[in-house]
Every structure is written in structure tokens, then in C-alpha cells.
Scaffold this active site. Structure first.
Site, PDB file in Angstrom:
ATOM      1  N   PHE A 135       1.120  -1.132   0.174  1.00  0.00           N
ATOM      2  CA  PHE A 135       0.325   0.233   0.002  1.00  0.00           C
ATOM      3  C   PHE A 135       0.904   1.389   0.563  1.00  0.00           C
ATOM      4  O   PHE A 135       1.391   1.428   0.832  1.00  0.00           O
ATOM      5  CB  PHE A 135      -0.475  -0.009   1.301  1.00  0.00           C
TER       6      PHE A 135
ATOM      7  N   LEU B 128       1.197   4.854   0.259  1.00  0.00           N
ATOM      8  CA  LEU B 128       0.722   6.097   0.459  1.00  0.00           C
ATOM      9  C   LEU B 128       1.773   7.277   0.572  1.00  0.00           C
ATOM     10  O   LEU B 128       1.605   8.605   0.371  1.00  0.00           O
ATOM     11  CB  LEU B 128      -0.108   6.312   1.664  1.00  0.00           C
TER      12      LEU B 128
ATOM     13  N   ILE C 299       6.944   1.726   2.948  1.00  0.00           N
ATOM     14  CA  ILE C 299       5.600   0.770   2.231  1.00  0.00           C
ATOM     15  C   ILE C 299       6.333  -0.649   2.850  1.00  0.00           C
ATOM     16  O   ILE C 299       7.487  -1.310   2.348  1.00  0.00           O
ATOM     17  CB  ILE C 299       5.548   1.131   0.542  1.00  0.00           C
TER      18      ILE C 299
ATOM     19  N   GLY D 167      18.194  -8.739  33.436  1.00  0.00           N
ATOM     20  CA  GLY D 167      19.147  -8.582  32.302  1.00  0.00           C
ATOM     21  C   GLY D 167      18.710  -9.816  31.441  1.00  0.00           C
ATOM     22  O   GLY D 167      18.801  -9.183  29.855  1.00  0.00           O
TER      23      GLY D 167
ATOM     24  N   GLU E  62       0.192   4.118  10.322  1.00  0.00           N
ATOM     25  CA  GLU E  62      -0.859   4.827  10.936  1.00  0.00           C
ATOM     26  C   GLU E  62      -1.876   5.953  11.313  1.00  0.00           C
ATOM     27  O   GLU E  62      -2.988   5.210  12.211  1.00  0.00           O
ATOM     28  CB  GLU E  62      -2.084   3.188  11.179  1.00  0.00           C
TER      29      GLU E  62
ATOM     30  N   THR F  89      -0.135   8.677  13.725  1.00  0.00           N
ATOM     31  CA  THR F  89       0.477   8.704  15.129  1.00  0.00           C
ATOM     32  C   THR F  89       0.286   9.061  15.786  1.00  0.00           C
ATOM     33  O   THR F  89      -1.192   9.575  15.794  1.00  0.00           O
ATOM     34  CB  THR F  89       2.112  10.097  14.381  1.00  0.00           C
TER      35      THR F  89
HETATM   36  P1  FAD Z   1       5.676  12.998   9.874  1.00  0.00           P
HETATM   37  O1  FAD Z   1       4.320  12.806   9.408  1.00  0.00           O
HETATM   38  O2  FAD Z   1       6.931  13.382   9.876  1.00  0.00           O
HETATM   39  O3  FAD Z   1       5.951  13.217  11.372  1.00  0.00           O
HETATM   40  C1  FAD Z   1       6.807  13.268  12.756  1.00  0.00           C
HETATM   41  C2  FAD Z   1       6.592  13.582  13.806  1.00  0.00           C
HETATM   42  O4  FAD Z   1       5.310  15.400  13.848  1.00  0.00           O
HETATM   43  C3  FAD Z   1       5.729  12.929  14.676  1.00  0.00           C
HETATM   44  O5  FAD Z   1       5.780  12.573  16.001  1.00  0.00           O
HETATM   45  C4  FAD Z   1       4.480  13.662  14.721  1.00  0.00           C
HETATM   46  O6  FAD Z   1       3.284  13.002  15.491  1.00  0.00           O
HETATM   47  C5  FAD Z   1       4.777  14.874  14.538  1.00  0.00           C
HETATM   48  N1  FAD Z   1       4.018  15.848  13.812  1.00  0.00           N
HETATM   49  C6  FAD Z   1       2.978  15.435  12.136  1.00  0.00           C
HETATM   50  N2  FAD Z   1       2.085  16.871  12.245  1.00  0.00           N
HETATM   51  C7  FAD Z   1       2.010  16.957  13.307  1.00  0.00           C
HETATM   52  C8  FAD Z   1       0.515  17.699  13.625  1.00  0.00           C
HETATM   53  N3  FAD Z   1       0.009  18.204  12.798  1.00  0.00           N
HETATM   54  N4  FAD Z   1       0.596  18.269  15.111  1.00  0.00           N
HETATM   55  C9  FAD Z   1       1.871  17.593  15.866  1.00  0.00           C
HETATM   56  N5  FAD Z   1       2.015  16.921  15.963  1.00  0.00           N
HETATM   57  C10 FAD Z   1       2.688  16.435  14.241  1.00  0.00           C
HETATM   58  N6  FAD Z   1       3.262   3.962   5.025  1.00  0.00           N
HETATM   59  C11 FAD Z   1       2.584   3.885   3.737  1.00  0.00           C
HETATM   60  O7  FAD Z   1       1.811   4.857   2.873  1.00  0.00           O
HETATM   61  N7  FAD Z   1       2.521   2.452   3.969  1.00  0.00           N
HETATM   62  C12 FAD Z   1       3.080   1.272   4.829  1.00  0.00           C
HETATM   63  O8  FAD Z   1       3.394   0.172   4.166  1.00  0.00           O
HETATM   64  C13 FAD Z   1       3.397   2.061   5.704  1.00  0.00           C
HETATM   65  N8  FAD Z   1       4.702   0.735   6.416  1.00  0.00           N
HETATM   66  C14 FAD Z   1       5.433   1.523   7.621  1.00  0.00           C
HETATM   67  C15 FAD Z   1       6.135   0.536   8.077  1.00  0.00           C
HETATM   68  C16 FAD Z   1       7.101   0.665   8.983  1.00  0.00           C
HETATM   69  C17 FAD Z   1       8.066   0.055   9.977  1.00  0.00           C
HETATM   70  C18 FAD Z   1       7.151   2.474   8.927  1.00  0.00           C
HETATM   71  C19 FAD Z   1       7.973   2.989  10.508  1.00  0.00           C
HETATM   72  C20 FAD Z   1       6.679   3.060   8.956  1.00  0.00           C
HETATM   73  C21 FAD Z   1       5.176   2.693   7.604  1.00  0.00           C
HETATM   74  N9  FAD Z   1       4.258   3.870   6.732  1.00  0.00           N
HETATM   75  C22 FAD Z   1       3.819   2.902   5.696  1.00  0.00           C
HETATM   76  C23 FAD Z   1       4.504   4.736   7.458  1.00  0.00           C
HETATM   77  C24 FAD Z   1       3.908   5.799   8.648  1.00  0.00           C
HETATM   78  O9  FAD Z   1       2.696   5.809   7.786  1.00  0.00           O
HETATM   79  C25 FAD Z   1       4.022   7.091   8.449  1.00  0.00           C
HETATM   80  O10 FAD Z   1       5.973   6.731   9.093  1.00  0.00           O
HETATM   81  C26 FAD Z   1       3.365   8.302   9.447  1.00  0.00           C
HETATM   82  O11 FAD Z   1       2.130   8.401   9.074  1.00  0.00           O
HETATM   83  C27 FAD Z   1       4.688   8.836   9.497  1.00  0.00           C
HETATM   84  O12 FAD Z   1       4.957  10.183   9.189  1.00  0.00           O
HETATM   85  P2  FAD Z   1       6.165  10.439   8.933  1.00  0.00           P
HETATM   86  O13 FAD Z   1       7.323   8.715   8.860  1.00  0.00           O
HETATM   87  O14 FAD Z   1       6.497  10.692   8.063  1.00  0.00           O
HETATM   88  O15 FAD Z   1       6.493  11.196  10.511  1.00  0.00           O
END
Ligand code: FAD
Length: 387
Positions: free
Chosen positions: A128, A130, A162, A343, A366, A368
């Protein structure tokens, strides 16, 4: 297994069967070497077709070979899989809620016939797409573009983080259709062996190590008009999939917390210090009382979500509350459980620290914890904190 308020006494025979089958699968096929997979950063790919045969992918949907089980049965399945490892539940969540679900809900009859049986039985793997390098919490800012040509679209852009992209046969890619007014987001079924598609693996993860994560590069990738999901336009496409997956996560993380709790409880009864088991110390008993209460509260939210979903009253804000709460519980419980193991708790011989590290991903993906907090806040106040 911890079920302090005897919620599982109310399960139907079918739900008990699903729970027991998944529990047995995890005990026999996953637990023996999941610690090694975690250390090596590999997913047990040999289990993918077996999970399909057992009906672990989207069993809450029906038609095209899918069994149409109830939502509580689906939740119980996610709970048992994540008691094995969050990577295992992620596999089932992505395949079921994020790939099979959008094809089932928004696909053409041809797309359903082509993909649903193969994805359902695990012959094909989906992913997926996104999230983008510059757009995580705000996926509506996506830059991936689909430009119309005579009988199809040309896709350009990049997706990152992803789950399963390096092992996927097909990607559900969300991109902006520049040919339509307002460039609405649309879903495209992109086979990963098409010219211009790259799926580099992301290494060096310290969390969710028993799960394959990668990028999707799209460089002038052509897909036909028949590869566009016809039944949805706009952000409600990807967001409705995420609501399905977050429902599964709300159940799944209870399994991770419960497994860590059970490991710690057994250890505390066996481990002797100062002439007897550490479980006799009041400080340790306080930890178990707190963990059990937290897990029970999470179970209550999960069971209630399934009831609301079953009767068609589930709102995405309900799911935000349960995802946020239950992941927080799993985060706290796995850390406390690890502490009880002293430990030995920092090794892969026991589950708590592996679960604890995985939950850092679940806390972030999904939506934060922050984003779900703001979703609930907006629902309660009527004021959006972000667009
Ligand atoms: P950012 O959006 O940059 O956020 C960084 C920090 O800022 C976070 O603490 C966040 O809470 C905070 N923040 C952001 N906006 C705001 C706001 N408006 N107010 C307050 N705080 C805010 N994505 C897919 O599409 N498909 C997948 O299959 C998928 N699998 C994943 C698997 C793993 C192992 C991981 C780590 C991630 C995966 N993701 C996937 C992506 C995941 O959904 C994103 O990492 C997540 O949506 C957060 O985006 P970011 O990492 O860019 O963090």
C-alpha cells in the site's frame, strides 16, 4: 492467557475456532524462530501462502474466495498474530485491510477476479503506497502524479516506508490524477515488475525487524485505464483503508501486550532472588496488577469497536481512540514486562523487548499518537487543529 473480565466467554464457537487456530499457528510456526528473524531483519516468507490457506487475509470480507467472518473473529485473529510479532500482524493487515479491502470496496469486477483470489490465498503479495518522503502525517500533500495518455496513465513519484514493497507483486499506489479538475487522489494497481518501478529495501531498522519495508520508485510507469480503482476518488480512498487497518491494530497490539505480560508473569514465578520467586515481592505484584488492568481496558475497547463495526455504527474517531489508547498500553506494558525480566529481558530469548521495539513503529504508523490525539480533540471540540 489473560482475559480478566472473561470477555472470551462470550465468543461464538466460530470465533473460538479462529482464535485457537491462529494461536496454534503462532505457537508452532512463529514463536520457535521469530527471535532469529528479528535479529536477522527477515520476514518468514515461507509462511505467506500458509497464512493464506488458513484464511488470515481479509477473512472479514466475502466473495471471490473470502470467507466473510465477523469483525470480532477478525479482531481475535489480529490479536493472536501480533502476540507472535507485530511484523506478522502487519503482513496480514497490509494484505487484508490495505490491499484486498480497496480492491473489494472500490475495484472493478475484472480487478476483483484478477486479484482477490490470489491475494486471499497468499499466492500474490500486495503493498500500500501512500506515504512519501516529504509527506507522512499529511498524505494529502502527496506529490506522486498520474498523467493521462491515450488509454492509460503515466505515474511519477516516490513512496517510502512501504511494508512489503520489496516482496510485493502488486502495489496499491495513491497518486494525484492531473487530468481531472482539482487533481483528485486516485488508487492505481501497479504490478511491481512494470518498467520504471523500483522497490528498494530499507535496512537498519531497530523496530519491526521481522517485516520487510521498502520504497516504491515510479519513473514514467505506464498503467492502463483498467488499473485505476474506479469506485473512489479523493482522500477518502486511502483513509477508509486506514480505518480498516487501524481497527485491526487496536486488536493486534493487545496481543503483543498480553504476550509480554505472560512471559514476564511466568518468569517472575520461576526466577528466584533472596530465597524465593520474585513474584512474591509487592513491587512486582504492583506491576502485574497495573499491566493486567491496562490490558483489560484495551481488550474492552477492542471488543466494543467490533460491536460498533458489526452494527455499522463505527466512526473513524472511535478507531482513533482505540488505536491511540491500545498502542499506548502496549508501549507501557511491554516496557514494564521487560523490566521484570531483568538482564535476560534484553535478549531475543524472551518476547517483551522485541514487542517493545516493534511497538515504536505501531505508535508511529497508521497515524501517529499525536495525529490521533488531534482527531479525537477535533471530534470533541468541533475545532480542527490541522487541515
Ligand atoms: P511525520 O509526519 O514527519 O511526523 C514527525 C513527528 O511530527 C511525529 O511525532 C508526528 O506526530 C508529528 N506531527 C506531524 N504533524 C503534526 C501535527 N499536525 N501536530 C502535531 N504533531 C505533528 N506508509 C504507507 O503508506 N504504507 C505502509 O505500508 C507503511 N508501512 C510502514 C512501516 C514502518 C515500519 C514504518 C516506520 C512506517 C510505515 N509507513 C507506511 C509510514 C507511516 O505511516 C508514517 O511513518 C507515519 O504516517 C508518520 O509519517 P512520518 O514518518 O513522515 O512522520
Amino acid at each position: 492467557m489473560l482475559d480478566y473480565l472473561e470477555l472470551e466467554d462470550d465468543l461464538t464457537g466460530e470465533e473460538k475456532l479462529v482464535r485457537d487456530e491462529a494461536r496454534r499457528f503462532v505457537e508452532e510456526k512463529v514463536k520457535p524462530d521469530i527471535g532469529d528473524h528479528f535479529e536477522q531483519g527477515t520476514f518468514p516468507t515461507d509462511l505467506i501462502p500458509e497464512m493464506g490457506e488458513l484464511g488470515f487475509y481479509a477473512p472479514n470480507l466475502d466473495g471471490h474466495g473470502l470467507p466473510g467472518l465477523g469483525e470480532r473473529a477478525y479482531g481475535l485473529l489480529m490479536q493472536e498474530l501480533e502476540a507472535g510479532d507485530s511484523g506478522l500482524r502487519s503482513m496480514a493487515s497490509v494484505q487484508g485491510s490495505l490491499v484486498i479491502y480497496p480492491i473489494h470496496a472500490f475495484g472493478s469486477e475484472e480487478q476483483k477476479e484478477r486479484w482477490l483470489p490470489a491475494l486471499g490465498n497468499g499466492e500474490a503479495v500486495g503493498c500500500f503506497g501512500l506515504t512519501e518522503p516529504q509527506h507522512g502525517s499529511n498524505p494529502a500533500g502527496m506529490e506522486t502524479r498520474a498523467e493521462k495518455d491515450a488509454d492509460g496513465y503515466v505515474l511519477n513519484g516516490s513512496k517510502t516506508w512501504i511494508t512489503n514493497s520489496p516482496i510485493a507483486d502488486v502495489a496499491v499506489v495513491w497518486a494525484r490524477d492531473t487530468s481531472a479538475g482539482g487533481s483528485p487522489v486516485r488508487g492505481f494497481l501497479v504490478e511491481t515488475d512494470r518498467d520504471g518501478v523500483t522497490t528498494n529495501k530499507i535496512d537498519d531498522k531497530l523496530s519491526m525487524r521481522a517485516s520487510v519495508t521498502g520504497e516504491i520508485g515510479l519513473d514514467d510507469v505506464w498503467v492502463s485505464d483498467d488499473d485505476v480503482l474506479p469506485g473512489v476518488e479523493g482522500m477518502k480512498g486511502p483513509l477508509s483503508c486506514l480505518t480498516q487497518a487501524r481497527f485491526g491494530i487496536s486488536w493486534g497490539v493487545v496481543g503483543a501486550a498480553r504476550d509480554a505480560f505472560e512471559d514476564a508473569l511466568q518468569y517472575a514465578k520461576d526466577r528466584e532472588q533472596f530465597g524465593g520467586p520474585i513474584a512474591r515481592f509487592q513491587l512486582q505484584q504492583g506491576k502485574f496488577a497495573e499491566m493486567a488492568t491496562q490490558i483489560t481496558n484495551a481488550q474492552l475497547q477492542a471488543h466494543r469497536l467490533a460491536e460498533l463495526k458489526e452494527r455499522g455504527d463505527l466512526r473513524h474517531q472511535h478507531v482513533s481512540m482505540a488505536k491511540r489508547h491500545n498502542v499506548r498500553v502496549a508501549r507501557d506494558v511491554t516496557r514494564t514486562a521487560r523490566e521484570v525480566l531483568g538482564g535476560n529481558g534484553i535478549t531475543t530469548d524472551y518476547s517483551p523487548m522485541r514487542h517493545m521495539e516493534n511497538i515504536e513503529t505501531v505508535y508511529t504508523y497508521e497515524g501517529t499518537d499525536d495525529i490521533h490525539t488531534l482527531v479525537i480533540g477535533a471530534d470533541l471540540t468541533g475545532i480542527e487543529a490541522f487541515e
